[in-house]
Design an enzyme around this catalytic site. Structure first.
Site, short mmCIF file in Angstrom:
data_model
loop_
_atom_site.label_atom_id
_atom_site.label_comp_id
_atom_site.label_asym_id
_atom_site.label_seq_id
_atom_site.Cartn_x
_atom_site.Cartn_y
_atom_site.Cartn_z
N CYS A 210 0.86 -1.21 0.00
CA CYS A 210 0.00 0.00 0.00
C CYS A 210 0.87 1.24 0.00
O CYS A 210 1.61 1.48 -0.94
CB CYS A 210 -0.96 0.00 1.20
SG CYS A 210 -1.79 -1.54 1.52
N ASP B 88 -9.91 -2.90 -5.44
CA ASP B 88 -8.98 -1.92 -4.89
C ASP B 88 -9.32 -0.54 -5.46
O ASP B 88 -9.00 -0.22 -6.60
CB ASP B 88 -7.54 -2.31 -5.27
CG ASP B 88 -6.49 -1.42 -4.61
OD1 ASP B 88 -6.86 -0.38 -4.04
OD2 ASP B 88 -5.31 -1.78 -4.68
N HIS C 49 -7.92 -4.34 -1.40
CA HIS C 49 -6.75 -3.52 -1.07
C HIS C 49 -6.24 -3.90 0.33
O HIS C 49 -7.03 -4.01 1.25
CB HIS C 49 -7.15 -2.04 -1.09
CG HIS C 49 -6.00 -1.12 -0.81
ND1 HIS C 49 -5.03 -0.85 -1.74
CD2 HIS C 49 -5.66 -0.44 0.31
CE1 HIS C 49 -4.14 -0.03 -1.21
NE2 HIS C 49 -4.50 0.23 0.04
#
Ligand code: NAG
Ligand code: NAG
Ligand code: NAG
Ligand code: NAG
Ligand code: NAG
Ligand code: NAG
Ligand code: NAG
Length: 256
Positions: free
Chosen positions: A145, A192, A224
């Site tokens: 991320c 995501d 995500h």
């Protein structure tokens, strides 16, 4: 430099050498990756003294930072895969709360104060530590991320990483993709909002323009964050997280 090394937690980050074993993928739910339990890596202030190793993994966390159990366990897993692993504290002791909806937390402000100008120097400290103190020759950056963007940034020319893996990178910019100078592998989630299918395909196309080895893998049933945080009762999420981990290990074994 010293102030970078004495954040609230007083840490350089996590350093893991979890006991090196074969990294052969064992199928779902086995082998060297730990999804829960207690981390065996230790935290330490930058004081040198670690043993030498030719290649190290530089573990770049999500916004939850090095205190999140899943980040510690995953750093350990890279240790078990045979790599001295260092996870710098990217937030100087104040990561995002685990519940982002915490009323006291403003993600917009958090991301604005933790841009590349604030984060790059913290990553530089870890690279300097690995190269100058530990004496490693190569660095394989793995990012998740928030940290995924920095895996791209640090595999650019002269930045220190020799190969990179990124799972569901966020806030990644086109010039950062164009600037990579080493092999890069990416894991993507089906769901995501920070990297929807059009953007994912665009990033893949941009990787294709680099003339470098690259790979992009998409995992069904994932959202995500799945490279780090999953529902361990959901087989697709377990498969996605574990396979993305072995994707990174195989990438580093082959290209770092
Ligand atoms: C820990 O992960 C395993 C999968 O490896 C799962 O079966 C188990 O339910 C998890 N335990 C907890 C407490 O989350
Ligand atoms: C780190 O995480 C543990 C739980 O895993 C928590 O008890 C502790 O307060 C956290 N420390 C910091 C500094 O956030
Ligand atoms: C969050 O921070 C941004 C940037 O500092 C600010 O514009 C916004 O008003 C803040 N939001 C809240 C709910 O405080
Ligand atoms: C980084 O830049 C942002 C926006 O330009 C600014 O708000 C922030 O204070 C800067 N941080 C540092 C550490 O210089
Ligand atoms: C996609 O992710 C969001 C945020 O994590 C979640 O609220 C939503 O339920 C997910 N949708 C699917 C189809 O998994
Ligand atoms: C990626 O998308 C941008 C627009 O956001 C576009 O300018 C660029 O040409 C695309 N790159 C590729 C390789 O498709
Ligand atoms: C986790 O996954 C299991 C199996 O798919 C599901 O029954 C459970 O509701 C999920 N838990 C959460 C918190 O989403």
């Amino acid at each position: 430099m010293q102030q970078l090394l004495t954040p609230v937690l007083g840490l350089l980050g996590i350093i893991s050498r979890a006991g090196f074993v074969s990294a052969k993928p064992p199928g779902i739910g086995g082998g060297i990756i730990a999804l829960n339990g207690t981390s065996v890596g230790h935290e330490q202030v930058y004081n040198g003294g670690e043993k030498k190793s030719d290649t190290a993994v530089l573990y770049l966390t999500d916004v939850y930072g090095i205190n999140l159990t899943e980040n510690r366990l995953l750093a350990d897993s890279f240790g078990r895969a045979g790599y001295l692993t260092v996870a710098p504290d990217l937030f100087n002791g104040t990561p995002s709360p685990v519940d982002m909806n915490d009323p006291g937390f403003n993600i917009t402000e958090f991301l604005a104060t933790h841009g590349p100008n604030a984060t790059d120097p913290l990553v530089d400290v870890a690279i300097k530590y690995l190269k100058d103190e530990v004496g490693v020759k190569k660095i394989a950056a793995t990012g998740y991320c928030f940290g995924g963007r920095y895996a791209f940034r640090f595999v650019a020319e002269g930045k220190g990483a020799d190969a990179a893996f990124a799972a569901h990178p966020s806030l990644l910019e086109d010039d950062e993709i164009a600037a990579i100078a080493g092999p890069l592998s990416m894991a993507a989630a089906e769901n995501d909002s920070m990297m929807p299918p059009d953007r994912r395909n665009n990033i893949t196309a941009q990787l294709g323009l680099t003339d470098l080895p690259y790979s992009v893998a998409l995992y069904s049933g994932t959202s995500h964050g799945f490279g780090v945080r999953i529902n361990t009762s959901d087989p697709q999420q377990v498969f996605g997280k574990e396979t993305a981990f072995y994707q990174a290990v195989n990438w580093f074994d082959s290209w770092a």
